[in-house]
Design an enzyme around this catalytic site. Structure first.
Site, PDB file in Angstrom:
ATOM      1  N   ASP A  30      37.315  42.479  37.273  1.00  0.00           N
ATOM      2  CA  ASP A  30      36.220  42.178  36.351  1.00  0.00           C
ATOM      3  C   ASP A  30      35.725  40.758  36.616  1.00  0.00           C
ATOM      4  O   ASP A  30      36.512  39.841  36.824  1.00  0.00           O
ATOM      5  CB  ASP A  30      36.671  42.341  34.887  1.00  0.00           C
ATOM      6  CG  ASP A  30      36.834  43.811  34.499  1.00  0.00           C
ATOM      7  OD1 ASP A  30      36.432  44.693  35.285  1.00  0.00           O
ATOM      8  OD2 ASP A  30      37.359  44.071  33.395  1.00  0.00           O
TER       9      ASP A  30
ATOM     10  N   LYS B 126      30.780  47.700  26.388  1.00  0.00           N
ATOM     11  CA  LYS B 126      30.379  48.766  27.312  1.00  0.00           C
ATOM     12  C   LYS B 126      31.089  50.034  26.879  1.00  0.00           C
ATOM     13  O   LYS B 126      32.269  49.984  26.524  1.00  0.00           O
ATOM     14  CB  LYS B 126      30.820  48.403  28.741  1.00  0.00           C
ATOM     15  CG  LYS B 126      30.449  49.436  29.799  1.00  0.00           C
ATOM     16  CD  LYS B 126      31.048  49.032  31.150  1.00  0.00           C
ATOM     17  CE  LYS B 126      30.590  49.920  32.277  1.00  0.00           C
ATOM     18  NZ  LYS B 126      31.396  49.668  33.499  1.00  0.00           N
TER      19      LYS B 126
ATOM     20  N   HIS C 174      41.587  46.964  39.405  1.00  0.00           N
ATOM     21  CA  HIS C 174      41.782  48.203  38.637  1.00  0.00           C
ATOM     22  C   HIS C 174      40.683  49.204  38.953  1.00  0.00           C
ATOM     23  O   HIS C 174      39.686  48.871  39.589  1.00  0.00           O
ATOM     24  CB  HIS C 174      41.861  47.895  37.136  1.00  0.00           C
ATOM     25  CG  HIS C 174      40.658  47.186  36.580  1.00  0.00           C
ATOM     26  ND1 HIS C 174      40.417  45.845  36.781  1.00  0.00           N
ATOM     27  CD2 HIS C 174      39.612  47.626  35.847  1.00  0.00           C
ATOM     28  CE1 HIS C 174      39.286  45.504  36.190  1.00  0.00           C
ATOM     29  NE2 HIS C 174      38.766  46.574  35.614  1.00  0.00           N
TER      30      HIS C 174
ATOM     31  N   HIS D 277      38.004  47.553  41.486  1.00  0.00           N
ATOM     32  CA  HIS D 277      37.300  46.266  41.310  1.00  0.00           C
ATOM     33  C   HIS D 277      38.132  45.288  40.479  1.00  0.00           C
ATOM     34  O   HIS D 277      39.125  45.680  39.880  1.00  0.00           O
ATOM     35  CB  HIS D 277      35.961  46.491  40.597  1.00  0.00           C
ATOM     36  CG  HIS D 277      36.109  46.964  39.166  1.00  0.00           C
ATOM     37  ND1 HIS D 277      36.458  48.252  38.846  1.00  0.00           N
ATOM     38  CD2 HIS D 277      35.988  46.311  37.989  1.00  0.00           C
ATOM     39  CE1 HIS D 277      36.529  48.377  37.534  1.00  0.00           C
ATOM     40  NE2 HIS D 277      36.260  47.208  36.980  1.00  0.00           N
TER      41      HIS D 277
HETATM   42  C1  OGA Z   1      35.093  48.670  33.736  1.00  0.00           C
HETATM   43  C2  OGA Z   1      36.401  49.335  33.866  1.00  0.00           C
HETATM   44  C3  OGA Z   1      37.888  51.081  33.244  1.00  0.00           C
HETATM   45  C4  OGA Z   1      37.997  52.248  32.358  1.00  0.00           C
HETATM   46  O1  OGA Z   1      34.174  49.279  33.138  1.00  0.00           O
HETATM   47  O2  OGA Z   1      34.997  47.509  34.218  1.00  0.00           O
HETATM   48  O3  OGA Z   1      37.249  48.810  34.509  1.00  0.00           O
HETATM   49  O4  OGA Z   1      39.109  52.538  31.964  1.00  0.00           O
HETATM   50  N1  OGA Z   1      36.602  50.497  33.216  1.00  0.00           N
HETATM   51  O5  OGA Z   1      36.982  52.859  32.043  1.00  0.00           O
HETATM   52 NI    NI Z   2      36.797  46.778  34.981  1.00  0.00          NI
END
Ligand code: OGA
Ligand code: NI
Length: 308
Positions: free
Chosen positions: A194, A173, A248, A192
């Site tokens: 993960d 991602k 986080h 959230h």
């Molecule tokens: C996520 C996430 C954190 C970030 O995409 O699940 O926690 O630092 N991203 O972008």
């Molecule tokens: Ni995350």
């Protein structure tokens, strides 16, 4: 007791673990301890060439800087039930603030689950760099899962097998968070945990990722060639609660664009996972969680339905 979730603590840091240390016992113990106490840590000297990480960031940034019309070549189709593709997402966080991010999802492993249609063609090196990163990242995540399995008193392969063995999927991602004048009104990613097994994340120089520990939000600082490891819900459940899936979120910067590249290591949708059988066979080791088909688990979590 009410917790003030906006309180921050600048003096604490997430654990940093140097994987080049010759004493593997020591490294393994540090990984286990960080996963029990924090559910998040940074690994450095992890064997993935810093130059490759730099190139991964360069090609991703170039893609996001293309005109919108060009990025739409890899858009997530409107009727798609899958996550792959490029899109802009709006959400509300728990305090009602707007959360806004542009992102791109595409699987990078196993080859049978890769759909190049969702991989940018521009810049040209995008595919080559991501394929090279995938093969390195797989080794690193398997190594970490081996240490975590041994930390549970099990065979090294236990967690990888519990997650689906060679069918385990790696979902890339890219989060692209433009600067925001008022970071108190707009967050990047809401609070959230993960949903997957473990997440391996790199980010550019803008700070933003925060982890919740002992009632405080801690900045997860990351060295330019370091990798942040986040323990997700699947490892929490497979370990029967021994390893923590860390809460986080991502904040926005006033001036800088922040970009992050988490790779989610997860089961395939039809895989059933739950506390590893070896951990719940003894008399005083009742399972703390029910097994789920990963697809149902993901769906229930997304819809904020109860999970046993
Ligand atoms: C996520 C996430 C954190 C970030 O995409 O699940 O926690 O630092 N991203 O972008
Ligand atoms: Ni995350």
């Amino acid at each position: 007791m009410e917790t003030n979730t906006n309180q921050e603590n600048a003096s604490l840091d997430i654990p940093v673990i140097d994987l080049s240390n010759q004493d593997e016992e020591l490294v393994a113990r540090a990984v286990v301890k960080a996963s029990e106490e924090w559910g998040i840590f940074q690994v450095v000297n992890h064997g993935i060439p810093p130059e490759l990480i730099r190139r991964l960031q360069e090609v991703g940034k170039k893609f996001f800087e293309l005109p919108e019309a060009e990025k739409e070549a890899v858009s997530k189709p409107k009727d798609s039930m899958d996550t792959e593709g490029y899109r802009t997402m709006y959400q509300k966080d728990l305090e009602g603030r707007d959360a806004w991010v542009d992102h791109l999802f595409h699987r990078i492993w196993p080859p049978s689950r890769v759909t190049y249609r969702f991989w940018p063609k521009n810049p040209r090196e995008y595919i080559e760099v991501n394929e090279e990163y995938a093969s390195h990242l797989k080794k690193l995540s398997e190594k970490i899962m081996e240490w975590l399995s041994e930390g549970l008193g099990l065979r090294r392969e236990a967690l990888k097998e519990g997650l689906g063995g060679e069918m385990v999927e790696y979902l890339m991602k890219i989060n692209y968070y433009p600067p925001c004048i008022d970071p108190d009104l707009v967050v990047g990613a809401p609070d959230h945990t993960d949903v997957n097994g473990i997440t391996l994340l790199v980010a550019n120089e803008a700070l933003g990722l925060q982890a919740f520990k002992d009632d405080l939000w801690i900045d997860a600082k990351c060295n330019p060639s370091g990798i942040i490891v986040i323990i997700g819900d699947q490892i929490l459940r497979m370990s029967n609660g021994k390893y923590k899936s860390v809460q986080h979120r991502a904040t926005r910067d006033k001036e800088k664009t922040r970009i992050s590249w988490p790779v989610f290591v997860e089961s395939s949708l039809d895989h059933v996972f739950g506390p590893l059988p070896e951990l719940i066979s003894g008399e005083d080791s009742a399972p703390k969680f029910k097994p789920y088909v990963y697809k149902d688990f993901k769906f229930r979590k997304l819809k904020k339905l109860s999970l046993d």
